[in-house]
Design an enzyme around this catalytic site. Structure first.
Site, PDB file in Angstrom:
ATOM      1  N   SER A 139     -35.535   3.214  55.263  1.00  0.00           N
ATOM      2  CA  SER A 139     -34.566   3.183  54.164  1.00  0.00           C
ATOM      3  C   SER A 139     -33.584   4.348  54.261  1.00  0.00           C
ATOM      4  O   SER A 139     -32.735   4.520  53.394  1.00  0.00           O
ATOM      5  CB  SER A 139     -35.306   3.241  52.817  1.00  0.00           C
ATOM      6  OG  SER A 139     -36.177   4.352  52.781  1.00  0.00           O
ATOM      7  N   THR A 176      -5.423 -18.355  20.924  1.00  0.00           N
ATOM      8  CA  THR A 176      -6.771 -18.924  20.998  1.00  0.00           C
ATOM      9  C   THR A 176      -6.608 -20.125  21.925  1.00  0.00           C
ATOM     10  O   THR A 176      -5.535 -20.748  21.950  1.00  0.00           O
ATOM     11  CB  THR A 176      -7.306 -19.377  19.625  1.00  0.00           C
ATOM     12  OG1 THR A 176      -6.419 -20.365  19.101  1.00  0.00           O
ATOM     13  CG2 THR A 176      -7.413 -18.229  18.630  1.00  0.00           C
ATOM     14  N   HIS A 177      -7.608 -20.404  22.703  1.00  0.00           N
ATOM     15  CA  HIS A 177      -7.523 -21.465  23.727  1.00  0.00           C
ATOM     16  C   HIS A 177      -6.347 -21.217  24.685  1.00  0.00           C
ATOM     17  O   HIS A 177      -5.810 -22.153  25.258  1.00  0.00           O
ATOM     18  CB  HIS A 177      -7.368 -22.856  23.093  1.00  0.00           C
ATOM     19  CG  HIS A 177      -8.319 -23.109  21.970  1.00  0.00           C
ATOM     20  ND1 HIS A 177      -9.595 -23.602  22.154  1.00  0.00           N
ATOM     21  CD2 HIS A 177      -8.200 -22.890  20.627  1.00  0.00           C
ATOM     22  CE1 HIS A 177     -10.208 -23.700  20.981  1.00  0.00           C
ATOM     23  NE2 HIS A 177      -9.389 -23.257  20.034  1.00  0.00           N
ATOM     24  N   SER A 203       2.953  -9.366  50.316  1.00  0.00           N
ATOM     25  CA  SER A 203       2.379 -10.408  51.160  1.00  0.00           C
ATOM     26  C   SER A 203       2.896 -10.207  52.573  1.00  0.00           C
ATOM     27  O   SER A 203       4.046  -9.806  52.769  1.00  0.00           O
ATOM     28  CB  SER A 203       2.808 -11.773  50.634  1.00  0.00           C
ATOM     29  OG  SER A 203       2.763 -12.731  51.667  1.00  0.00           O
ATOM     30  N   LYS A 225       6.883 -11.292  47.400  1.00  0.00           N
ATOM     31  CA  LYS A 225       5.692 -11.251  46.550  1.00  0.00           C
ATOM     32  C   LYS A 225       5.302  -9.853  46.083  1.00  0.00           C
ATOM     33  O   LYS A 225       5.499  -8.864  46.785  1.00  0.00           O
ATOM     34  CB  LYS A 225       4.485 -11.850  47.298  1.00  0.00           C
ATOM     35  CG  LYS A 225       4.623 -13.310  47.637  1.00  0.00           C
ATOM     36  CD  LYS A 225       4.391 -14.237  46.457  1.00  0.00           C
ATOM     37  CE  LYS A 225       3.060 -14.085  45.807  1.00  0.00           C
ATOM     38  NZ  LYS A 225       2.194 -15.228  45.914  1.00  0.00           N
ATOM     39  N   ASN A 271       1.725  -8.858  44.414  1.00  0.00           N
ATOM     40  CA  ASN A 271       0.454  -9.447  43.979  1.00  0.00           C
ATOM     41  C   ASN A 271      -0.404  -8.429  43.227  1.00  0.00           C
ATOM     42  O   ASN A 271      -0.504  -7.279  43.644  1.00  0.00           O
ATOM     43  CB  ASN A 271      -0.316  -9.970  45.192  1.00  0.00           C
ATOM     44  CG  ASN A 271       0.433 -11.094  45.884  1.00  0.00           C
ATOM     45  OD1 ASN A 271       1.100 -11.882  45.225  1.00  0.00           O
ATOM     46  ND2 ASN A 271       0.330 -11.142  47.203  1.00  0.00           N
ATOM     47  N   GLU A 291      -7.146  -8.451  40.477  1.00  0.00           N
ATOM     48  CA  GLU A 291      -7.996  -9.548  40.971  1.00  0.00           C
ATOM     49  C   GLU A 291      -9.341  -9.021  41.459  1.00  0.00           C
ATOM     50  O   GLU A 291     -10.389  -9.644  41.257  1.00  0.00           O
ATOM     51  CB  GLU A 291      -7.278 -10.308  42.086  1.00  0.00           C
ATOM     52  CG  GLU A 291      -6.102 -11.107  41.536  1.00  0.00           C
ATOM     53  CD  GLU A 291      -5.178 -11.663  42.612  1.00  0.00           C
ATOM     54  OE1 GLU A 291      -4.350 -12.498  42.273  1.00  0.00           O
ATOM     55  OE2 GLU A 291      -5.285 -11.255  43.787  1.00  0.00           O
ATOM     56  N   TYR A 301     -47.348   0.832  42.861  1.00  0.00           N
ATOM     57  CA  TYR A 301     -46.242   0.776  43.829  1.00  0.00           C
ATOM     58  C   TYR A 301     -46.478  -0.319  44.866  1.00  0.00           C
ATOM     59  O   TYR A 301     -47.581  -0.519  45.361  1.00  0.00           O
ATOM     60  CB  TYR A 301     -46.114   2.132  44.543  1.00  0.00           C
ATOM     61  CG  TYR A 301     -45.005   2.149  45.580  1.00  0.00           C
ATOM     62  CD1 TYR A 301     -43.695   2.413  45.206  1.00  0.00           C
ATOM     63  CD2 TYR A 301     -45.275   1.863  46.925  1.00  0.00           C
ATOM     64  CE1 TYR A 301     -42.672   2.413  46.150  1.00  0.00           C
ATOM     65  CE2 TYR A 301     -44.256   1.867  47.871  1.00  0.00           C
ATOM     66  CZ  TYR A 301     -42.964   2.136  47.469  1.00  0.00           C
ATOM     67  OH  TYR A 301     -41.961   2.125  48.406  1.00  0.00           O
ATOM     68  N   GLN A 323     -38.825  -0.478  47.382  1.00  0.00           N
ATOM     69  CA  GLN A 323     -37.789   0.189  48.172  1.00  0.00           C
ATOM     70  C   GLN A 323     -36.462  -0.576  48.081  1.00  0.00           C
ATOM     71  O   GLN A 323     -35.395  -0.010  48.303  1.00  0.00           O
ATOM     72  CB  GLN A 323     -38.260   0.285  49.625  1.00  0.00           C
ATOM     73  CG  GLN A 323     -37.285   0.956  50.550  1.00  0.00           C
ATOM     74  CD  GLN A 323     -37.946   1.380  51.846  1.00  0.00           C
ATOM     75  OE1 GLN A 323     -38.724   2.330  51.876  1.00  0.00           O
ATOM     76  NE2 GLN A 323     -37.674   0.653  52.918  1.00  0.00           N
TER      77      GLN A 323
HETATM   78  N1  ARG Z   1     -38.917   4.916  50.890  1.00  0.00           N
HETATM   79  C1  ARG Z   1     -39.887   4.560  49.917  1.00  0.00           C
HETATM   80  C2  ARG Z   1     -39.214   3.811  48.749  1.00  0.00           C
HETATM   81  O1  ARG Z   1     -38.060   3.834  48.718  1.00  0.00           O
HETATM   82  C3  ARG Z   1     -40.571   5.766  49.383  1.00  0.00           C
HETATM   83  C4  ARG Z   1     -41.923   5.509  48.792  1.00  0.00           C
HETATM   84  C5  ARG Z   1     -42.889   5.145  49.859  1.00  0.00           C
HETATM   85  N2  ARG Z   1     -44.211   5.016  49.348  1.00  0.00           N
HETATM   86  C6  ARG Z   1     -45.177   4.430  50.040  1.00  0.00           C
HETATM   87  N3  ARG Z   1     -46.338   4.353  49.445  1.00  0.00           N
HETATM   88  N4  ARG Z   1     -44.994   3.889  51.197  1.00  0.00           N
HETATM   89  O2  ARG Z   1     -39.809   3.226  47.911  1.00  0.00           O
END
Ligand code: ARG
Length: 473
Positions: free
Chosen positions: A35, A167-168, A289, A295, A297, A302, A329, A334
């Site tokens: 992560s 309205t509408h 454009s 144009k 825009n 948007e 957990y 994650q």
């Molecule tokens: N990178 C993990 C998360 O975002 C951290 C926690 C990991 N905990 C574990 N028991 N593997 O959740």
């Protein structure tokens, strides 16, 4: 990214948790597990959490003061390395927690290995995300306040500028442009209060919950909570590591706010079309454009209109991850971070772009007035006049007004352009005072009820809103 034969690559076991492993994870395991590419976003919060934890461990005599000092100076150096871009992140070390801890061992050696006493990554990551979101909410609130301030300034400028209220999306009654903008000041005020509510509820510390059950070390969770600016430690360790409702609540509030922004964005798109011509956006918030040279825009509007697509998606994404997840957990959790980061980034750029558009926009009284004259927006005023001045029952007054509207349509003019004698053919009791009633300025000025569109009333509400929303900060 390809995942071909990489699964056969040999890796060594993690120095952090690999004691019982003889081989390392496959490349695929690393790909799905790591992560670090996104959780490095909260490196500052991770370091702040670790400093608080080390400080508490030392004051509880769980580690020595000299170890604590070494840990803090190492962490301070790491923060510097990351912020100046000299830190090398490694996907093999999975996440921000292990990247920092590994570097700390490199920098200070043995004391670094005592930092994770009485702590788990489970309470660590929950703490980091809360801290990060809490900081972001302070910023979002300031941005929404700036948007309200821009809207208030424009509302003041255009407090007397008549336009059709719809309205509408059909002309309904005359209002002022300032009145219309003030509706959004209120909406963004409630958005701020929802976000503040969410910030208040999330301000409890998970740190010290450890893996899920607390710890036997004599830690002081109140101290770490206090050091990190939390109101108190969370009361149940399992809840502390398992709950992500704070993040869900943020994205729910962000979704509502994004929805408000998108309604305003859509109105800006409509108002700025050639057909309406009610407003112009500045060059700073329009694009050309590549093929049609004429144009202009409203791309920023948007994109703001589109942002709820992502933000509501982020909300649904995390709700779906957490739904049915058993305590405590699970690695599923994650998956909480990317939606939260995306919702925060999307909302803040949308608020900033909207603020810029509002600050720069110009309203055009003439086209607004012409549109207003077309739709007989004073018909309700005429019916009300028949009721109050001539004591005609409202249903009959409605009918008479309908006949007068039909007459005006037949002649291709506005109600207020009819001659009194021809009106009297339909309702003989009509007097000259009806001509005053039909004047659009008068119709607007008459709506002085609290929160109504009369310029005097709009100015009162602007003054209140300035006090309420801008002064308290
Ligand atoms: N990178 C993990 C998360 O975002 C951290 C926690 C990991 N905990 C574990 N028991 N593997 O959740």
């Amino acid at each position: 990214m390809t995942h071909g034969n990489e699964k056969t690559d040999k890796k060594s076991a993690s120095p952090i948790w690999g004691g019982r492993f003889s081989g390392g994870p496959s490349q695929l395991m690393q790909d799905i597990n790591a992560s670090i590419s996104y959780d490095k976003t909260f490196y500052r919060q991770d370091i702040a959490g670790s400093i608080a934890h080390a400080t508490m461990l030392a004051s509880q005599n769980i580690i020595s003061v000299s170890d604590k000092d070494a840990i803090i100076s190492g962490l301070t150096q790491i923060e510097d390395e990351i912020s100046t871009g000299t830190f090398t992140f490694s996907a093999e070390l999975e996440d921000i927690h292990m990247n920092i801890e590994t570097r700390l061992v490199e920098l200070i050696g043995a004391p670094a290995k005592r930092l994770h006493t009485a702590r788990s990554r489970n309470d660590q990551v929950a703490t980091d995300l809360r801290l990060w979101l809490r900081d972001s909410l302070v910023n979002l609130d300031a941005m929404l306040m700036a948007l309200q301030s821009a809207l208030l300034d424009k509302a003041e400028t255009y407090a007397d500028t008549l336009m059709p209220g719809f309205t509408h999306l059909q002309t309904a009654q005359p209002i002022t442009f300032g009145f219309h903008l003030m509706a959004y000041v209120e909406m963004f005020g409630r958005d701020r209060s929802r976000l503040a509510d969410c910030a208040r509820r999330m301000n409890e510390s998970p740190l010290g919950a450890a893996a899920l059950a607390g710890t036997g070390y004599p830690i002081d969770r109140h101290q770490t909570a206090g050091l990190l600016g939390f109101d108190r430690p969370m009361a149940n360790a399992m809840d502390a590591v398992s709950s992500r409702d704070f993040a869900i609540e943020f994205m729910a509030a962000a979704s509502i706010c994004a929805t408000h922004l998108s309604r305003l964005a859509e109105e800006i798109v409509i108002w700025s079309t050639d057909r309406f011509g009610f407003i112009s956006l500045s060059d700073a918030f329009t694009t050309g454009s590549s093929i049609m040279p004429q144009k202009r825009n409203p791309d920023a509007a948007e994109l703001v209109r589109a942002k709820p697509g992502r933000i509501i998606g982020d909300l649904v994404s995390l709700l779906t991850v957490i739904k049915g997840l058993p305590l405590a957990y699970g690695k599923d959790m994650q998956e909480d971070k990317e939606p939260v980061f995306d919702a925060e980034a999307s909302l803040s750029v949308a608020i900033a772009a909207m603020t810029g558009m509002i600050e720069d926009m110009t309203a055009h009284a003439e086209p607004m007035r012409r549109a207003l004259e077309k739709g007989h927006p004073n018909a309700t005023d005429l019916a009300d006049y028949l009721v109050s001045a001539l004591n005609i029952p409202f249903r009959d007054a409605h009918h008479v007004t309908g006949q007068l509207v039909a007459l005006a349509d037949e002649k291709g003019c506005a109600l207020e352009q009819l001659e009194l004698p021809e009106m009297q053919k339909i309702e003989p009791a009509l007097g000259t005072d009806v001509l005053d009633i039909l004047r659009l300025e008068n119709a607007v000025a008459a709506r002085t009820s609290f929160g109504g569109t009369a310029p005097s009333e709009v100015r009162n509400r602007i003054a209140d809103a300035r006090k309420h929303y801008l002064d308290s900060q």
